[in-house]
Structure formats: structure tokens, C-alpha cells
Design an enzyme around this catalytic site. Structure first.
Site, PDB file in Angstrom:
ATOM      1  N   TYR A 154     -28.355  64.650 -46.209  1.00 41.78           N
ATOM      2  CA  TYR A 154     -29.050  63.976 -45.109  1.00 41.78           C
ATOM      3  C   TYR A 154     -30.552  64.140 -45.287  1.00 41.78           C
ATOM      4  O   TYR A 154     -31.049  65.265 -45.439  1.00 41.78           O
ATOM      5  CB  TYR A 154     -28.625  64.551 -43.750  1.00 41.78           C
ATOM      6  N   ASP A 249     -35.577  68.471 -50.923  1.00 39.14           N
ATOM      7  CA  ASP A 249     -35.856  68.258 -49.503  1.00 39.14           C
ATOM      8  C   ASP A 249     -35.735  69.625 -48.834  1.00 39.14           C
ATOM      9  O   ASP A 249     -34.638  70.120 -48.598  1.00 39.14           O
ATOM     10  CB  ASP A 249     -34.839  67.262 -48.924  1.00 39.14           C
ATOM     11  N   LYS A 276     -40.290  69.735 -39.916  1.00 35.32           N
ATOM     12  CA  LYS A 276     -39.841  70.738 -38.926  1.00 35.32           C
ATOM     13  C   LYS A 276     -40.802  71.910 -38.749  1.00 35.32           C
ATOM     14  O   LYS A 276     -41.803  71.764 -38.089  1.00 35.32           O
ATOM     15  CB  LYS A 276     -38.441  71.194 -39.284  1.00 35.32           C
TER      16      LYS A 276
HETATM   17  N1  PMP Z   1     -34.423  65.984 -44.365  1.00 37.20           N
HETATM   18  C1  PMP Z   1     -33.646  66.942 -43.822  1.00 37.20           C
HETATM   19  C2  PMP Z   1     -33.019  67.961 -44.728  1.00 37.20           C
HETATM   20  C3  PMP Z   1     -33.438  66.988 -42.457  1.00 37.20           C
HETATM   21  O1  PMP Z   1     -32.648  67.934 -41.941  1.00 37.20           O
HETATM   22  C4  PMP Z   1     -34.071  66.031 -41.635  1.00 37.20           C
HETATM   23  C5  PMP Z   1     -33.899  66.030 -40.137  1.00 37.20           C
HETATM   24  N2  PMP Z   1     -32.863  66.741 -39.615  1.00 37.20           N
HETATM   25  C6  PMP Z   1     -34.860  65.056 -42.239  1.00 37.20           C
HETATM   26  C7  PMP Z   1     -35.035  65.073 -43.598  1.00 37.20           C
HETATM   27  C8  PMP Z   1     -35.538  64.011 -41.429  1.00 37.20           C
HETATM   28  O2  PMP Z   1     -36.576  64.563 -40.682  1.00 37.20           O
HETATM   29  P1  PMP Z   1     -37.065  63.849 -39.354  1.00 37.20           P
HETATM   30  O3  PMP Z   1     -35.980  64.003 -38.330  1.00 37.20           O
HETATM   31  O4  PMP Z   1     -38.317  64.599 -38.994  1.00 37.20           O
HETATM   32  O5  PMP Z   1     -37.327  62.426 -39.692  1.00 37.20           O
END
Ligand code: PMP
Length: 460
Positions: A154, A249, A276
């Protein structure tokens, strides 16, 4: 939810009449009564009106211990005085301006000092944006189109990474690809997470087209499933071999080590995506890597890529992020990881005591729970948890003042005390004990002894 769970729902509804009323009002103007898929659950979510440290208070006055922390973004819990002070001061000075600001430099320095593979970086407003732009950078650098990503990986809502991001069955937001542009699928190669041979085969079959391989070193939304070190090392070698960029990521995993998960694994990606925690609770995304790659974003004639965003590098967000990251030093990181290990060990002991075929996964302060298996190495294992059981556990934990993700994911902030962490484990024990009759009736396979389950389990 099955009839065995009715009492739990009734108790939840009795405790939360004001939330129910707000949800009815919301449903008229917000589809499904919400504006964020992962915060909605049946019968309706509790509306939170205040939060301090590790405690949340809902509109009905119920208190919860927060083990979700806005999906891992609040590393110091709610309203840490130093973070609030930094944000307050910055709001009074300059809130947003179409000019660079020193705080952007400071936050970039803080991160690049910690991460060997990141020499330069850019800020944006969400992890989604950061992923999108990092992938564009990879396409620009390689002149190729295809993005290779993990099954169950994700990375936010950008089209290409939504492909193959089907989450576990119990997730509230199972991704089915509705609304994706039709050309996207042919530009995405979905790889078997932790499956070295399958990954090799697929990458070799389309190697010349692949611009980037993107991976969460721990599958987060799919259930806190760590990649094996061997797998990460193999990906590094494969990326180099086929001439693609390796992108980590670390939106969730940066918290696990001063240098992020890549430092733990001793693998250097070409680009890394952040979000985050680095915004101190405010909206943020960022990506970075070696200067030679990142200089694509320098103004022409040096660079060829534009990267605009009205709120990129927002000074107030930068101030919150700097205060947060300065507080999060090596000592705090290892204390928090140890607290996470304590919870994970405690949960696994509970499963053993109750003879449940279940396992707590994750690393350090990132945790999740899976039923129906004890070796979780891919999203396919994660999908074994029955959705209604997961929902019942979540709601009963809410009834007991414990706030976790509806799908079971948990994480700890530095605001959590050891006693509070132990309360989390106790609440799980009490909840599962309450549910044992229903589990025996509806899911008897989940009660096989852990040893028998381990022997009979398929190894993936
Ligand atoms: N990458 C990962 C690993 C995530 O957990 C998330 C959000 N949970 C995102 C990208 C996307 O980030 P955002 O919700 O700030 O768009």
C-alpha cells in the site's frame, strides 16, 4: 456481524449515542458519513473531540487509549508540549508563503543526517504525492514506464500503486481497482512479496521496461508483515541488474531506526519516500535520494522536472516535524521498539494461553494480529482472518477503552507508558476470552493448539 456479536454492538451503541447522531447528520453531506475510508466502520465510528498524550475522548465522554496514533503518524502521541510550542510559534511568524523558508532546510538536514542513502529531498503534502513524484522521477531517470510493486503493498491513492494493493479481507477498504484509468494495469508489475524466485522470474521477463521497484520494507496496511532481509537484498541486486531504481516506502517504517528500516536491513535504496511522523502530526510527504537523481528537480537548465505544490514545505508543518524529529532520538527509538516487543510477546502469550491459532506480527512499535495462521509472510496469509471476528474484536476493544485500527493494526507512541501497553494486552485477553464461545461455534479451526497449527501450516 453474526448474531454472536450482537451484544457487543448493542453495548457500543449504548455508549455512543452522540456519535450515532453525528454519523446520521454526516451521512447527509459526506458519503457513508465519512471522508476517509479507513476511519469508518459499522455500526458507525466514535467521533473524537479531544486528545492528550495517549488518551482520546469521544463526544459522549468515553475515554480510549490511543494505539492507532492517526495510523502511525503521531510518534509522540497527542499534543506534545514541545511540538505544540513549535507549531504555535510558527503560526504567529509566517503561516504559508510563496518563498523558501529556513525550516525546510532544517528538516531536510535532520533527515539527510540520519539516512545515508538520502542526500537531497523534496517535501510535499502526503505520502501519496511523495510516491507519485518519486515514481515520476524514476520514469524520467530511466526513460521506462513500468512500475513493479508488491502484492498487498500500500502506497496511497496514486493510480499505479493502487494496482495489486488488495488488502486483507477484514480491511474496511478492500481495494478492487474501481475507478482506475484503464491503461494503468499494463504499466504495473505485481511481485510476490518475500518470494525471491517468483520476483526474479517476473522482473527478468519485463526487466527492460521496469523504471522502479517500490516496496514497503514492512507491508503496513496489509498486516505489518516484514520483508525478509534476503528478499530486500535480492531486490537491491535485481534492481541494479535490470537498471531499475529501488524505492523504499518508509512512510511507516522510518520510526524503527534512526536511519529507517533501510539501516536495519543494511540495504540502500535509490529513492526513499517519507510521510506521517516527519510532519509532527500535520499533513506531509517527502522523498529523497542521491543528489545525482534528485537534481532532476533543480530548476532548469540543471533539472528537467517540475514539482510544485501550494503547500509544499509548509512552515508550520516543518516546525512540527523538526520538533518531533529532534525529540525522537536513538534512546527513544530503542525504548519504543522494546515496548512494541513487549506488547507483541504479550499478545502471542495470550494466543498460546487461549489455544488460539493466531499471531502478532510487526517490528518494534508497529503491530498487527492475524488469525488462522502463525507464519505470515505475505498478504495471502493475512487474508485468513475472518472479517466479522476482526470487526467484533475491534468493537469490543472500543467498549473496553482501547482504540486500534478496525482491521487490527496497532502502533505505539512515546506517550504510552508500560502500564498502558500492558492494558492493551490485558484488553485483548479479556476480549478474546469473551469471544471464545463464538469462535468455537463459528471458527473452530482457530482453536487448534498452536503447536498442531504450526505443524499443519503451509510454508509460503
Ligand atoms: N505509503 C505507506 C506505506 C502508507 O502507509 C501510506 C498511508 N497509510 C501512504 C504511503 C500514503 O500516505 P498518505 O496517506 O499521507 O497519502
Amino acid at each position: 456481524m453474526g448474531s454472536g456479536f450482537d451484544a457487543i454492538v448493542a453495548n457500543y451503541e449504548r455508549r455512543t449515542p452522540c456519535s450515532r447522531e453525528l454519523n446520521q447528520r454526516a451521512s447527509r453531506v459526506l458519503p457513508g458519513g465519512d471522508t476517509r475510508s479507513v476511519t469508518s466502520f459499522a455500526p458507525y465510528p466514535a467521533y473524537i473531540k479531544a486528545a492528550h498524550g495517549a488518551t482520546l475522548i469521544d463526544v459522549d465522554g468515553n475515554e480510549y487509549l490511543d494505539f492507532l496514533n492517526n495510523y502511525t503518524s503521531l510518534i509522540h502521541g497527542h499534543g506534545h508540549p514541545q511540538v505544540i510550542r513549535a507549531i504555535d510559534q510558527q503560526i504567529g511568524q509566517v503561516m504559508a508563503v510563496a518563498a523558501p523558508h529556513e525550516l525546510q532546510v532544517r528538516l531536510a538536514e535532520l533527515i539527510t543526517e540520519r539516512v545515508v542513502s538520502v542526500e537531497q529531498m523534496r517535501f510535499c503534502n502526503s505520502g501519496t504525492e511523495a510516491v507519485m513524484t518519486a515514481l515520476q522521477a524514476a520514469r524520467a531517470a530511466t526513460g521506462r514506464q513500468v512500475i513493479a510493486k508488491m502484492e498487498g503493498g500500500y502506497h496511497g491513492s496514486y493510480d499505479h500503486v493502487r494496482v495489486g494493493s488488495q488488502l486483507r479481507a477484514s480491511a474496511t477498504t478492500a481495494e478492487n481497482g474501481t475507478g482506475l484509468s484503464s491503461g494503468v494495469r499494463s504499466e504495473v508489475l505485481v511481485l510476490p512479496f518475500n518470494g525471491i524466485e517468483g520476483t526474479k522470474r517476473l522482473l527478468h521477463s519485463r526487466g527492460d521496461d521496469v523504471a522502479a521497484i517500490i516496496i514497503e520494507p514492512i507491508l503496513g496496511s496489509s498486516g505489518m508483515i516484514p520483508a525478509s532481509n534476503d528478499y530486500l537484498i535480492a531486490l537491491r541486486e535485481l534492481a541494479t541488474e535490470i537498471g531499475a531504481l529501488l524505492i523504499f516506502d518508509e512512510v511507516m517504517t522510518f520510526r524503527l531506526d534512526r536511519g529507517g528500516y533501510q539501516a536495519l536491513a543494511a540495504v540502500r535504496p535509490d529513492l526513499t519516500v517519507y510521510g506521517k511522523i516527519i510532519g509532527g502530526g500535520l499533513p506531509i510527504g517527502a522523498f529523497g535520494g542521491q543528489a545525482t537523481l534528485m537534481e532532476q528537480f533543480a530548476p532548469a537548465p540543471k533539472g528537467s522536472m517540475t514539482h510544485s505544490g501550494t503547500f509544499n514545505g509548509h512552515p508550520v508543518v516543518m516546525a512540527g516535524g523538526i520538533a518531533t524529529m529532534e525529540l525522537f532520538d536513538t534512546e527513544q527509538i530503542s525504548e519504543l521498539n522494546a515496548l512494541g516487543d513487549r506488547v507483541r510477546d504479550g499478545l502471542n502469550l495470550v494466543f498460546e494461553e487461549l489455544e488460539l491459532n493466531a499471531v502478532a506480527t510487526g517490528h518494534g512499535s508497529l503491530l498487527d494480529v492475524h488469525f488462522g495462521t502463525q507464519t505470515v509472510s505475505s498478504v495471502r496469509d493475512a487474508r485468513l482472518t475472518p472479517a466479522d471476528l476482526s470487526a467484533a474484536i475491534h468493537l469490543e476493544l472500543m467498549n473496553r477503552g482501547i482504540f486500534i485500527a478496525p482491521r487490527g493494526m496497532m502502533n505505539l507512541s512515546t506517550a504510552v507508558t508500560v502500564a498502558q501497553a500492558d492494558r492493551l494486552v490485558d484488553a485483548w485477553r479479556d476480549t478474546l476470552e469473551l469471544l471464545l464461545p463464538v469462535i468455537d461455534h463459528s471458527y473452530p479451526a482457530l482453536r487448534q493448539s498452536r503447536r498442531a497449527a504450526a505443524v499443519g501450516e503451509r510454508v509460503s
